[in-house]
Design a protein around this motif. Structure first.
Motif, PDB file in Angstrom:
ATOM      1  N   VAL A 189      -0.466   9.399  28.000  1.00 28.80           N
ATOM      2  CA  VAL A 189       0.209   9.710  26.743  1.00 28.80           C
ATOM      3  C   VAL A 189       1.705   9.903  26.957  1.00 28.80           C
ATOM      4  N   THR A 190       2.085  10.490  28.073  1.00 29.86           N
ATOM      5  CA  THR A 190       3.497  10.775  28.341  1.00 29.86           C
ATOM      6  C   THR A 190       4.211   9.614  29.041  1.00 29.86           C
ATOM      7  N   SER A 191       3.500   8.511  29.253  1.00 29.07           N
ATOM      8  CA  SER A 191       4.109   7.364  29.938  1.00 29.07           C
ATOM      9  C   SER A 191       4.767   6.418  28.949  1.00 29.07           C
ATOM     10  N   SER A 192       5.541   5.488  29.470  1.00 30.23           N
ATOM     11  CA  SER A 192       6.217   4.499  28.621  1.00 30.23           C
ATOM     12  C   SER A 192       5.252   3.444  28.099  1.00 30.23           C
ATOM     13  N   ASP A 193       4.035   3.422  28.636  1.00 31.87           N
ATOM     14  CA  ASP A 193       3.047   2.421  28.233  1.00 31.87           C
ATOM     15  C   ASP A 193       2.161   2.888  27.076  1.00 31.87           C
ATOM     16  N   PHE A 194       2.362   4.117  26.605  1.00 37.03           N
ATOM     17  CA  PHE A 194       1.424   4.670  25.638  1.00 37.03           C
ATOM     18  C   PHE A 194       1.361   3.879  24.334  1.00 37.03           C
ATOM     19  N   ASP A 195       2.503   3.512  23.775  1.00 39.68           N
ATOM     20  CA  ASP A 195       2.504   2.776  22.510  1.00 39.68           C
ATOM     21  C   ASP A 195       1.708   1.483  22.629  1.00 39.68           C
ATOM     22  N   ASP A 196       1.950   0.735  23.705  1.00 36.33           N
ATOM     23  CA  ASP A 196       1.228  -0.521  23.910  1.00 36.33           C
ATOM     24  C   ASP A 196      -0.265  -0.268  24.074  1.00 36.33           C
ATOM     25  N   HIS A 197      -0.603   0.842  24.714  1.00 36.71           N
ATOM     26  CA  HIS A 197      -2.017   1.168  24.913  1.00 36.71           C
ATOM     27  C   HIS A 197      -2.703   1.461  23.578  1.00 36.71           C
ATOM     28  N   VAL A 198      -2.017   2.178  22.709  1.00 44.34           N
ATOM     29  CA  VAL A 198      -2.581   2.481  21.387  1.00 44.34           C
ATOM     30  C   VAL A 198      -2.848   1.190  20.623  1.00 44.34           C
ATOM     31  N   VAL A 199      -1.920   0.250  20.714  1.00 48.40           N
ATOM     32  CA  VAL A 199      -2.094  -1.043  20.042  1.00 48.40           C
ATOM     33  C   VAL A 199      -3.311  -1.772  20.590  1.00 48.40           C
ATOM     34  N   GLU A 200      -3.491  -1.739  21.914  1.00 43.26           N
ATOM     35  CA  GLU A 200      -4.632  -2.415  22.519  1.00 43.26           C
ATOM     36  C   GLU A 200      -5.944  -1.766  22.096  1.00 43.26           C
ATOM     37  N   VAL A 201      -5.960  -0.452  22.011  1.00 43.02           N
ATOM     38  CA  VAL A 201      -7.163   0.244  21.549  1.00 43.02           C
ATOM     39  C   VAL A 201      -7.465  -0.143  20.103  1.00 43.02           C
ATOM     40  N   TYR A 202      -6.435  -0.194  19.288  1.00 45.65           N
ATOM     41  CA  TYR A 202      -6.613  -0.564  17.881  1.00 45.65           C
ATOM     42  C   TYR A 202      -7.215  -1.963  17.777  1.00 45.65           C
ATOM     43  N   LYS A 203      -6.686  -2.895  18.549  1.00 48.03           N
ATOM     44  CA  LYS A 203      -7.183  -4.275  18.509  1.00 48.03           C
ATOM     45  C   LYS A 203      -8.651  -4.336  18.911  1.00 48.03           C
ATOM     46  N   GLU A 204      -9.011  -3.624  19.967  1.00 48.21           N
ATOM     47  CA  GLU A 204     -10.393  -3.648  20.447  1.00 48.21           C
ATOM     48  C   GLU A 204     -11.339  -2.998  19.446  1.00 48.21           C
ATOM     49  N   LEU A 205     -10.834  -2.027  18.738  1.00 52.11           N
ATOM     50  CA  LEU A 205     -11.645  -1.293  17.766  1.00 52.11           C
ATOM     51  C   LEU A 205     -11.795  -2.030  16.437  1.00 52.11           C
ATOM     52  N   LEU A 206     -10.915  -2.980  16.182  1.00 50.26           N
ATOM     53  CA  LEU A 206     -10.832  -3.602  14.866  1.00 50.26           C
ATOM     54  C   LEU A 206     -12.142  -4.250  14.395  1.00 50.26           C
ATOM     55  N   PRO A 207     -12.823  -5.080  15.197  1.00 49.70           N
ATOM     56  CA  PRO A 207     -14.072  -5.686  14.704  1.00 49.70           C
ATOM     57  C   PRO A 207     -15.137  -4.637  14.355  1.00 49.70           C
ATOM     58  N   PHE A 208     -15.194  -3.576  15.109  1.00 42.86           N
ATOM     59  CA  PHE A 208     -16.129  -2.481  14.856  1.00 42.86           C
ATOM     60  C   PHE A 208     -15.852  -1.828  13.511  1.00 42.86           C
ATOM     61  N   ARG A 209     -14.580  -1.515  13.262  1.00 45.07           N
ATOM     62  CA  ARG A 209     -14.215  -0.886  11.999  1.00 45.07           C
ATOM     63  C   ARG A 209     -14.355  -1.853  10.832  1.00 45.07           C
ATOM     64  N   GLN A 210     -14.042  -3.117  11.052  1.00 46.18           N
ATOM     65  CA  GLN A 210     -14.182  -4.113   9.988  1.00 46.18           C
ATOM     66  C   GLN A 210     -15.633  -4.258   9.562  1.00 46.18           C
ATOM     67  N   TYR A 211     -16.542  -4.266  10.519  1.00 43.56           N
ATOM     68  CA  TYR A 211     -17.964  -4.367  10.195  1.00 43.56           C
ATOM     69  C   TYR A 211     -18.404  -3.180   9.341  1.00 43.56           C
ATOM     70  N   LEU A 212     -18.031  -1.974   9.767  1.00 46.27           N
ATOM     71  CA  LEU A 212     -18.424  -0.777   9.038  1.00 46.27           C
ATOM     72  C   LEU A 212     -17.752  -0.701   7.670  1.00 46.27           C
ATOM     73  N   ASN A 213     -16.474  -1.060   7.610  1.00 47.58           N
ATOM     74  CA  ASN A 213     -15.762  -1.014   6.343  1.00 47.58           C
ATOM     75  C   ASN A 213     -16.353  -1.985   5.325  1.00 47.58           C
ATOM     76  N   GLN A 214     -16.744  -3.157   5.811  1.00 47.87           N
ATOM     77  CA  GLN A 214     -17.372  -4.119   4.919  1.00 47.87           C
ATOM     78  C   GLN A 214     -18.737  -3.597   4.448  1.00 47.87           C
ATOM     79  N   ALA A 215     -19.438  -2.912   5.339  1.00 43.01           N
ATOM     80  CA  ALA A 215     -20.759  -2.373   4.988  1.00 43.01           C
ATOM     81  C   ALA A 215     -20.671  -1.374   3.837  1.00 43.01           C
ATOM     82  N   VAL A 216     -19.641  -0.530   3.834  1.00 42.03           N
ATOM     83  CA  VAL A 216     -19.564   0.514   2.816  1.00 42.03           C
ATOM     84  C   VAL A 216     -18.815   0.055   1.567  1.00 42.03           C
ATOM     85  N   SER A 217     -18.267  -1.156   1.601  1.00 43.61           N
ATOM     86  CA  SER A 217     -17.488  -1.628   0.460  1.00 43.61           C
ATOM     87  C   SER A 217     -18.292  -2.526  -0.478  1.00 43.61           C
ATOM     88  N   VAL A 218     -19.483  -2.929  -0.046  1.00 44.09           N
ATOM     89  CA  VAL A 218     -20.294  -3.830  -0.889  1.00 44.09           C
ATOM     90  C   VAL A 218     -21.250  -3.020  -1.751  1.00 44.09           C
TER      91      VAL A 218
END
Length: 218
Positions: A189-218
């Motif tokens: 968290v205190t390193s210079s790589d933290f922002d990039d790491h958050v972006v990578e986590v978001y990208k990896e999480l995206l299909p998971f959240r998209q599946y769930l979001n679509q499930a509750v939106s129909v």
């Protein structure tokens, strides 16, 4: 101000968790809070660049109150030992939550103990197209980053109403929480790589959240 300063403040608060101490250190608290809000504003813009469906969320809206709710939990300390924030906020949408604390820091996403109507929709989606959800959960890079679904200790012992005990996805259907967590070290968290790491986590999480979001939106 920096994330190092944020952790220093939280450690001091943890040792002096009282309104009197907070009143004496209100300026310090606001400096840390303003830093975190500014960082959230920057991260909000970065995530919007990689996700066309991202919902802009200002840092002030994203950040959670540091006060504990003593009305319902009188045994808790006056203040939390962490700063929490939820970006990409939209009604009925799975969380993208960033938690920075003295005892643990992590990024989490999905639905933690959703209300019954949302849980019903997620189960219906798994019943209809559980293969896609399993593929997301079993993807090697996803498993490496998050492991499996968070265990809230409240999974059903039997099949939920309307589903067979021998359903091929019965283990998923029994769950009451559909969320995952990626742990963070203070060093990261205190390193210079933290922002990039958050972006990578978001990208990896995206299909998971998209599946769930679509499930509750129909």
């Amino acid at each position: 101000m920096s994330f190092t300063g944020l952790y220093e403040f939280l450690r001091a608060l943890q040792k002096n968790n009282s309104k009197e101490w907070m009143d004496d250190n209100r300026k310090w608290y606001h400096e840390v809070r303003d830093f975190y809000i500014d960082w959230l504003n920057q991260m909000d813009l970065k995530l919007a660049e990689i996700d066309p469906d991202y919902t802009h969320t200002t840092g002030k809206k994203a950040i959670n109150r540091i006060n504990n709710n003593l009305l319902y939990h009188p045994d808790r300390p006056v203040y939390k030992d962490h700063f929490g924030a939820g970006l990409d906020q939209e009604t009925k949408q799975g969380d993208f939550y960033i938690h920075l604390g003295t005892s643990e820091s992590f990024i989490a996403g999905g639905f933690y103990k959703p209300k019954s109507s949302l849980l019903k929709s997620i189960r219906q989606a798994i019943d209809y197209n559980g293969e896609e959800f399993v593929d997301i959960l079993e993807k090697p890079s996803f498993k490496k980053m998050f492991g499996g679904l968070i265990d809230d200790g409240e999974s059903l012992q039997t099949a939920p109403k309307g589903f067979s005990q021998d359903h091929r996805f019965i283990e998923l259907l029994r769950k009451k929480t559909f969320a995952v967590q990626h742990d963070l070290t203070q060093k990261l968290v205190t390193s210079s790589d933290f922002d990039d790491h958050v972006v990578e986590v978001y990208k990896e999480l995206l299909p998971f959240r998209q599946y769930l979001n679509q499930a509750v939106s129909v």
